[in-house]
Design a protein around this motif. Structure first.
Motif, PDB file in Angstrom:
ATOM      1  N   ARG A 100       1.815   8.037   9.003  1.00 37.64           N
ATOM      2  CA  ARG A 100       1.538   7.776   7.595  1.00 37.64           C
ATOM      3  C   ARG A 100       0.083   7.364   7.482  1.00 37.64           C
ATOM      4  O   ARG A 100      -0.511   6.804   8.403  1.00 37.64           O
ATOM      5  N   VAL A 101      -0.498   7.658   6.328  1.00 37.82           N
ATOM      6  CA  VAL A 101      -1.874   7.249   6.024  1.00 37.82           C
ATOM      7  C   VAL A 101      -1.816   6.432   4.748  1.00 37.82           C
ATOM      8  O   VAL A 101      -1.245   6.871   3.745  1.00 37.82           O
ATOM      9  N   PRO A 110      -8.743  10.192   9.048  1.00 29.88           N
ATOM     10  CA  PRO A 110      -8.466   8.848   8.541  1.00 29.88           C
ATOM     11  C   PRO A 110      -7.473   8.139   9.459  1.00 29.88           C
ATOM     12  O   PRO A 110      -6.631   8.794  10.099  1.00 29.88           O
ATOM     13  N   ALA A 111      -7.591   6.836   9.543  1.00 35.70           N
ATOM     14  CA  ALA A 111      -6.702   6.047  10.402  1.00 35.70           C
ATOM     15  C   ALA A 111      -5.254   6.222   9.961  1.00 35.70           C
ATOM     16  O   ALA A 111      -4.955   6.218   8.769  1.00 35.70           O
ATOM     17  N   CYS A 112      -4.389   6.378  10.952  1.00 32.77           N
ATOM     18  CA  CYS A 112      -2.963   6.598  10.681  1.00 32.77           C
ATOM     19  C   CYS A 112      -2.130   5.427  11.190  1.00 32.77           C
ATOM     20  O   CYS A 112      -2.553   4.685  12.067  1.00 32.77           O
ATOM     21  N   ALA A 126       0.841  -1.194   0.000  1.00 26.90           N
ATOM     22  CA  ALA A 126       0.000   0.000   0.000  1.00 26.90           C
ATOM     23  C   ALA A 126       0.879   1.248   0.000  1.00 26.90           C
ATOM     24  O   ALA A 126       1.912   1.290   0.658  1.00 26.90           O
ATOM     25  N   GLU A 127       0.442   2.260  -0.745  1.00 24.93           N
ATOM     26  CA  GLU A 127       1.151   3.535  -0.751  1.00 24.93           C
ATOM     27  C   GLU A 127       0.912   4.226   0.590  1.00 24.93           C
ATOM     28  O   GLU A 127      -0.218   4.340   1.043  1.00 24.93           O
ATOM     29  N   LEU A 128       1.992   4.663   1.226  1.00 27.99           N
ATOM     30  CA  LEU A 128       1.891   5.368   2.494  1.00 27.99           C
ATOM     31  C   LEU A 128       2.131   6.851   2.259  1.00 27.99           C
ATOM     32  O   LEU A 128       3.169   7.239   1.717  1.00 27.99           O
ATOM     33  N   LEU A 129       1.173   7.668   2.676  1.00 29.98           N
ATOM     34  CA  LEU A 129       1.260   9.113   2.485  1.00 29.98           C
ATOM     35  C   LEU A 129       1.743   9.783   3.765  1.00 29.98           C
ATOM     36  O   LEU A 129       1.350   9.397   4.865  1.00 29.98           O
ATOM     37  N   THR A 130       2.566  10.799   3.614  1.00 31.38           N
ATOM     38  CA  THR A 130       2.997  11.599   4.762  1.00 31.38           C
ATOM     39  C   THR A 130       1.871  12.554   5.135  1.00 31.38           C
ATOM     40  O   THR A 130       0.940  12.788   4.348  1.00 31.38           O
ATOM     41  N   VAL A 131       1.962  13.150   6.314  1.00 37.95           N
ATOM     42  CA  VAL A 131       0.950  14.120   6.736  1.00 37.95           C
ATOM     43  C   VAL A 131       0.880  15.290   5.749  1.00 37.95           C
ATOM     44  O   VAL A 131      -0.225  15.666   5.326  1.00 37.95           O
ATOM     45  N   PRO A 132       2.011  15.878   5.321  1.00 34.52           N
ATOM     46  CA  PRO A 132       1.898  16.967   4.339  1.00 34.52           C
ATOM     47  C   PRO A 132       1.209  16.536   3.038  1.00 34.52           C
ATOM     48  O   PRO A 132       0.447  17.314   2.451  1.00 34.52           O
ATOM     49  N   ASP A 150      -5.263   3.733   0.306  1.00 39.91           N
ATOM     50  CA  ASP A 150      -6.595   3.132   0.238  1.00 39.91           C
ATOM     51  C   ASP A 150      -7.469   3.563   1.416  1.00 39.91           C
ATOM     52  O   ASP A 150      -8.670   3.767   1.260  1.00 39.91           O
ATOM     53  N   VAL A 151      -6.876   3.758   2.579  1.00 40.49           N
ATOM     54  CA  VAL A 151      -7.629   4.217   3.752  1.00 40.49           C
ATOM     55  C   VAL A 151      -8.117   5.644   3.527  1.00 40.49           C
ATOM     56  O   VAL A 151      -9.279   5.964   3.810  1.00 40.49           O
ATOM     57  N   LEU A 152      -7.245   6.512   2.994  1.00 42.28           N
ATOM     58  CA  LEU A 152      -7.649   7.891   2.715  1.00 42.28           C
ATOM     59  C   LEU A 152      -8.755   7.932   1.664  1.00 42.28           C
ATOM     60  O   LEU A 152      -9.748   8.643   1.829  1.00 42.28           O
ATOM     61  N   ASP A 153      -8.606   7.145   0.606  1.00 41.49           N
ATOM     62  CA  ASP A 153      -9.624   7.118  -0.447  1.00 41.49           C
ATOM     63  C   ASP A 153     -10.971   6.652   0.097  1.00 41.49           C
ATOM     64  O   ASP A 153     -12.009   7.243  -0.207  1.00 41.49           O
TER      65      ASP A 153
END
Length: 70
Positions: free
Chosen positions: A51-52, A40-42, A10-16, A55-58
């Protein structure tokens, strides 16, 4: 079992990155949402960074779409 079916991690996104995806909300707003348990769950990494998963953010955004079926 779900992990075995994944073809790539899964792609992990930073807070920014999340703040940017959410239209440039402030870091303060994001952390306030976390306090209220509506963000969203972190994932907290061993170094303390958050990280988020993409798929969780979407999914989180889809749940909040106006006119979404309940």
């Amino acid at each position: 079992m779900a992990r075995e079916s994944r073809t790539k991690p899964a792609e992990l996104l930073t807070v920014p990155q999340v703040l940017h995806e959410l239209g440039g909300i402030s870091r303060r707003t994001f952390y306030r949402w976390r306090e209220l348990r509506i963000a969203p769950a972190c994932i907290r990494l061993p170094n303390g960074e958050l990280r988020v998963r993409r798929d969780v953010l979407d999914d989180w955004l889809e749940e909040r779409a106006e006119g979404a079926a309940s």
